[in-house]
Design an enzyme around this catalytic site. Structure first.
Site: not given
Length: 439
Positions: A293-294, A362-363, A391
């Protein structure tokens, strides 16, 4: 470091035959750019390597890495099957042409409503827990199905092999700290229970982690899975139709890493697989199919994120500010992941200073790179965040009320929009203001 990098005569980064500088001008930034041919090449490389040593082999693309509809269509065309971890991924796969027999659903902490939906689609369910097994039995009544059809309802199980690996602790999916799968030492009892309930358990699956470049943990997990399956086969009357080794094959992100040499890897894994089939007498007339499952390996290096430099800030450190943030690619903030960064409009420029690349969210943790050696960067330059195909959009958000960027597919120098960029109006989708709060 093995990167899918090409530089054209204008000293611009090229992806799929398309000039990234021209893409940024045409479509704006930030921008996801996907190389169609690279996806096809990556899939074929894996498939060819494994089928050389074991012909009854299938790839189940882990679509959580990237569910863009065009990416799914590309993989359907080349013959892939799908590893789906949510009903939404099953829905996406079905709507991009995958038939139910080419989809394996492996969910965890699954609701009854979700089990009902998956059952209705005809997709094979890979069971993650005894609770899920019993709830599915209550939902579908497998003994009634046998009476009505003469055939038992086929399922499989995810087993925790007590082997874990991955690029970050949050990506390790095997071992005693993992929430996934049934315990290795209860497999025989669970498979017997499944038969007692009226099911026909025909498969076994495992997954140990993500971003794996060292073949040793994967080889160990394969050995353990095959031993568990062998014991189950010997102590029950189960004939396995497939054994699924899971995914997790990594790609190189840092300068020290190199692409996994897939050919010797495939030879070693299939060697273990065939040896264990023989050891446990599972190599009869119809040996089990081998699945892997790549996800990242198929799509990870097939995409870049283009982002424009809008601020050069000399503070206590030197910050290069860009027009995207961790709402566009979360991995550096979430996993402290390294992504190679190039100056796309002067791609062969040499590293001359150490910089921080900061996003526009803003982090304080919104950083793409800290203390990164890079060429001289000026406002207006175009940066390319490499290996961003897995991702990235699938984990993107509208945090800070920032609309998500467009996605562009390139092939042989031609580009097409495959996901339009969101507008401010899209921030309001599905929201309803009660009448009493309206002006």
């Amino acid at each position: 470091m093995d990167l899918n990098i090409k530089i054209n005569q204008q000293d611009h980064l090229d992806i799929g035959g398309a000039d990234t500088v021209e893409l940024a001008k045409e479509y704006g930034t930030p921008l996801y750019v996907i190389d169609e041919n690279r996806i096809r090449e990556n899939y074929k490389r894996v498939y060819k390597a494994f089928t050389k040593y074991y012909s009854d082999f299938k790839i189940f693309y882990a679509c959580k890495a990237n569910t863009n509809l065009s990416v799914m269509r590309i993989l359907e065309e080349v013959g892939s099957s799908i590893d789906a971890v949510s009903p939404g991924e099953v829905y996406t796969a079905l709507n991009t042409g995958f038939t139910p027999d080419r989809i394996l659903f492996t969910g965890n902490n699954v609701k009854d409503e979700e089990l009902k939906y998956i059952d209705e689609t005809g997709v094979r369910i890979n069971i993650d827990s005894i609770s899920q097994l019993k709830r599915l039995a209550n939902i579908i009544n497998p003994k009634k199905i046998i009476k009505e059809t003469g055939e038992a309802y086929k399922i499989s199980f995810r087993v925790n092999p007590m082997v874990g690996a991955g690029h970050h602790e949050h990506c390790i999916t095997g071992g005693e700290m993992s929430k996934f799968g049934i315990k290795d030492n209860e497999a025989v009892e669970v498979y017997k229970l499944a038969e007692e309930l009226g099911f026909n358990p025909v498969g076994m699956h495992t997954h140990i982690g993500s971003g794996i470049l060292d073949p040793e943990p994967f080889k160990l997990a394969t050995t353990v899975l095959m031993d568990i399956a062998g014991v189950v086969a010997q102590k029950t009357d189960i004939d396995f139709e497939f054994l699924d080794l899971g995914g997790g094959l990594g790609i190189p992100y840092t300068p020290e890493e190199h692409l996994l040499d897939i050919n010797p890897f495939a030879e070693e894994i299939t060697g273990i697989f065939k040896s264990k089939l023989s050891e446990y007498g599972m190599d009869g007339v119809k040996s089990p199919s081998m699945y892997i499952e790549p996800g990242r390996y198929i799509v990870g290096d097939a995409s870049v994120i283009l982002t424009k430099v809008n601020t050069v800030k000399d503070s206590y450190r030197k910050f290069i500010g860009v027009d995207s943030g961790f709402n566009t690619i979360l991995r550096p903030s979430m996993y402290d992941s390294y992504h190679h960064i190039m100056v796309a409009n002067k791609a062969s420029a040499k590293e001359v200073e150490t910089l921080d690349i900061a996003g526009n969210v803003c982090e304080s943790g919104d950083l793409f790179a800290r203390d990164r050696p890079l060429p001289k960067i000026e406002e207006g330059d175009l940066l390319a965040i490499m290996n961003a195909g897995a991702y990235s959009f699938s984990m993107a958000s509208q945090y800070n009320s920032r609309p998500r960027p467009a996605e562009v597919l390139v092939k042989n120098g031609e580009s097409e929009i495959v996901r339009e960029k969101e507008t401010y109006d899209d921030l309001f989708n599905k929201q309803i203001i009660p009448e009493r709060l309206k002006k």
